[in-house]
Design an enzyme around this catalytic site. Structure first.
Site, PDB file in Angstrom:
ATOM      1  N   LYS A   5      -0.778  -4.079  -3.532  1.00 48.26           N
ATOM      2  CA  LYS A   5      -2.062  -3.492  -3.128  1.00 48.26           C
ATOM      3  C   LYS A   5      -2.096  -2.044  -3.599  1.00 48.26           C
ATOM      4  CE  LYS A   5      -4.968  -2.253   0.815  1.00 48.26           C
ATOM      5  NZ  LYS A   5      -4.982  -0.793   0.580  1.00 48.26           N
ATOM      6  N   ASP A  50      10.473   4.683 -10.112  1.00 46.62           N
ATOM      7  CA  ASP A  50      10.091   5.322 -11.372  1.00 46.62           C
ATOM      8  C   ASP A  50      10.940   6.547 -11.679  1.00 46.62           C
ATOM      9  OD1 ASP A  50       8.189   3.418 -11.734  1.00 46.62           O
ATOM     10  OD2 ASP A  50       6.465   4.761 -11.691  1.00 46.62           O
ATOM     11  N   SER A  81       0.817  -1.205   0.000  1.00 48.71           N
ATOM     12  CA  SER A  81       0.000   0.000   0.000  1.00 48.71           C
ATOM     13  C   SER A  81       0.858   1.266   0.000  1.00 48.71           C
ATOM     14  CB  SER A  81      -0.941  -0.054   1.207  1.00 48.71           C
ATOM     15  OG  SER A  81      -1.981   0.864   1.092  1.00 48.71           O
TER      16      SER A  81
END
Length: 549
Positions: free
Chosen positions: A322, A308, A297
């Site tokens: 999740k 990224d 999460s």
């Protein structure tokens, strides 16, 4: 993720329905009729049960209604959930990171009320209360046969008030009387941070709460003052928490304007793009992030944004997967509802949510199974980091360097060992914690009574063969069959966990973690990867961009 809504949501919904009925006419009214029929059916079923069920006097209305709500949510997804008033209050305490009391969690077992954990620095900790202590008396009342809720109600109270308790402990012939003054209990989400060497800082980020950004900032500033030039950031076993805290924490390492996460959903304002809004002084230190299958999460929002933007080198296992945002609604009677209202996407556009089966079984047992390090990817799942490195959607954050970790609940403590089934069984039965209850710290005078049969150890002790023999003796006393071959295979893990749990109980979590990191296999690999972390920083500074695709 949790975003808390005002308690007036139900009243607002009624007003909106009235407006829609007046504007759109019969179509909306027909829908209202269906809702009314469903409500009638539920009310009729509840009434029939209360009036006619043979044991209706043993089943309260609250239990029936709460069970029905849980049943409804159980048809939606694995994470939408219901909190009864007690669960809701406990969840809010965890999120807020503070409450007033003694600073212990308790459990009822075999008719006894026992301390399950003690928060460092709390009133209970200062008085020397330990995990495993049986709270035999509160005030003038014996607690034998009490529920944990009964005990909790007696132990909590206004700040500054005192509660008299008696505890019984292995090795003490008489109960130990203690007067404990209730105070604010702070629950840190960064349980440890320290320097591993002259230039390498370490942060153990074990949970999320409304105070996480302050915990992280304090840790970074302190480590920086001690000469930190590179950072090992350990987010293993971290289950997630508030969305805004994931954003603020990522902002500590990303330049202003960097995209951190995107959410997409159905409720108003759920389609949002969240970028770093503050300048930070920690955007250019080499950084390795340790993540594992129990990192979920908010931890995946943080880890995904670091990957990224080529900001950190990720070491460990593929995270849980999740990518759902829950909004938490407080409903009547102090109960609460966590409802999935959006999906989140990493800056490159990855949806990292793993698919689930109809019963959720395969999804929820993810941490119990071997990871497929070569799982196939669909071409549509391919995304790119800022520097053009390929990353994929659809199943957690895959590490830049895979290092296997434990299978099962032992992954929650963040250690990177891979024990056998026997070793995992010892861990999950809490045998290492049980063994630690037999030890005292040299020089600890918080409990004045004399004891017998307890072992005293000094800080920086080592696990001896005699201690291993005593550990085996304890297992035999519990009539636990010892697999000698597995015991030998797991010897390093067993010694590490014995030392870790004794350190944690006697000398604090930070000391336990400091010593564990020196032999933790995943952490040791992570420490060798700062060269790769530096390469990522060089790529970012060179302005490398995604390839055409």
């Amino acid at each position: 993720m949790q975003r808390f809504r005002a308690g007036a949501a139900l009243f607002l919904a009624v007003i909106i329905c009235a407006v829609l009925g007046g504007v759109f006419g019969p179509g909306v009214l027909a829908s209202d009729d269906k809702v009314t029929e469903r409500e009638k059916a539920f009310s009729a079923a509840l009434s029939a049960i209360e009036s006619n069920y043979v044991d209706s006097d043993k089943v309260g209305s609250d239990r029936l209604v709460y069970g029905a709500i849980r049943g409804m949510l159980g048809t939606l997804d694995p994470h939408s959930s219901f909190f009864d008033p007690r669960e809701y209050a406990s969840m809010r305490e965890r999120q807020e990171g503070r409450y007033y009391g003694l600073g212990i969690t308790i459990q009822a077992s075999d008719g006894n009320i026992s301390a399950n954990s003690v928060f460092e620095g709390s009133p209970a900790y200062k008085k020397g209360i330990r995990r495993g202590d049986v709270i035999s008396k509160i005030g003038t009342e014996a607690t034998k046969g009490w529920t944990s809720l009964q005990a909790q109600n007696k132990l909590r109270g206004p700040r500054g008030t005192t509660v008299q308790i008696e505890i019984t402990r292995h090795g003490y012939a008489q109960p130990i009387p203690l007067d404990v003054t209730r105070d604010e209990v702070y629950i840190p989400t960064v349980k440890a941070y320290f320097m591993l060497d002259a230039t390498t800082g370490y942060i153990r980020h074990s949970d999320w709460g409304e105070n996480t950004d302050h915990d992280i900032r304090r840790a970074l500033q302190d480590l920086s003052s001690k000469g930190m030039k590179r950072l090992l950031y350990d987010i293993r076993g971290n289950p997630g928490g508030p969305l805004d805290q994931a954003i603020k924490t990522a902002n500590e390492f990303l330049p202003r304007g960097s995209m951190i996460v995107k959410t997409r959903g159905r409720i108003p304002n759920s389609d949002q793009d969240y970028a770093a809004t503050e300048d930070s002084t920690f955007t250019n230190i080499p950084m390795v992030v340790l993540a594992n299958r129990s990192s979920a999460s908010a931890s995946e929002i943080f880890t995904g944004s670091m990957q990224d933007h080529d900001r950190a080198y990720i070491v460990g296992e593929t995270t849980f997967g999740k990518a759902l945002v829950q909004s938490v609604y407080r409903i009547s009677g102090g109960a609460g509802l966590a409802l999935t209202t959006a999906h989140y996407y990493t800056p490159s556009g990855r949806l990292i949510q793993r698919p689930w089966d109809e019963s959720f079984d395969e999804y929820l047992t993810y941490t119990q199974r071997d990871q497929d390090v070569n799982r196939p990817h669909n071409s549509s799942d391919l995304k790119y980091t800022d520097a053009g490195r390929p990353v994929y959607s659809g199943g957690g954050i895959e590490p830049d360097k895979y290092v296997p970790g434990p299978i099962g609940s032992e992954s929650s403590d963040g250690s990177g060992f891979t024990p056998t089934t026997f070793g995992r069984m010892l861990y999950n039965r809490q045998e290492f914690e049980n063994f630690s209850e037999r030890f005292d710290a040299d020089g600890d005078r918080r409990v004045a009574q004399a004891s017998t049969g307890r072992q005293v150890v000094a800080q920086n002790f080592e696990v001896t063969e005699a201690m291993l023999a005593d550990f085996k003796e304890m297992l035999n006393a519990e009539r636990l069959k010892i697999d000698e071959d597995a015991f030998k295979k797991d010897a390093e893990f067993i010694k590490a966990m014995i030392r870790y749990r004794i350190d944690e109980a006697l000398f604090g979590f930070a000391e336990a973690q400091r010593r564990l990191i020196t032999i933790d296999p995943q952490a040791q690999v992570g420490l060798t990867e700062f060269g790769e972390a530096q390469k990522l920083l060089t790529l970012r500074r060179s302005g490398a961009t995604k390839p055409a695709h």
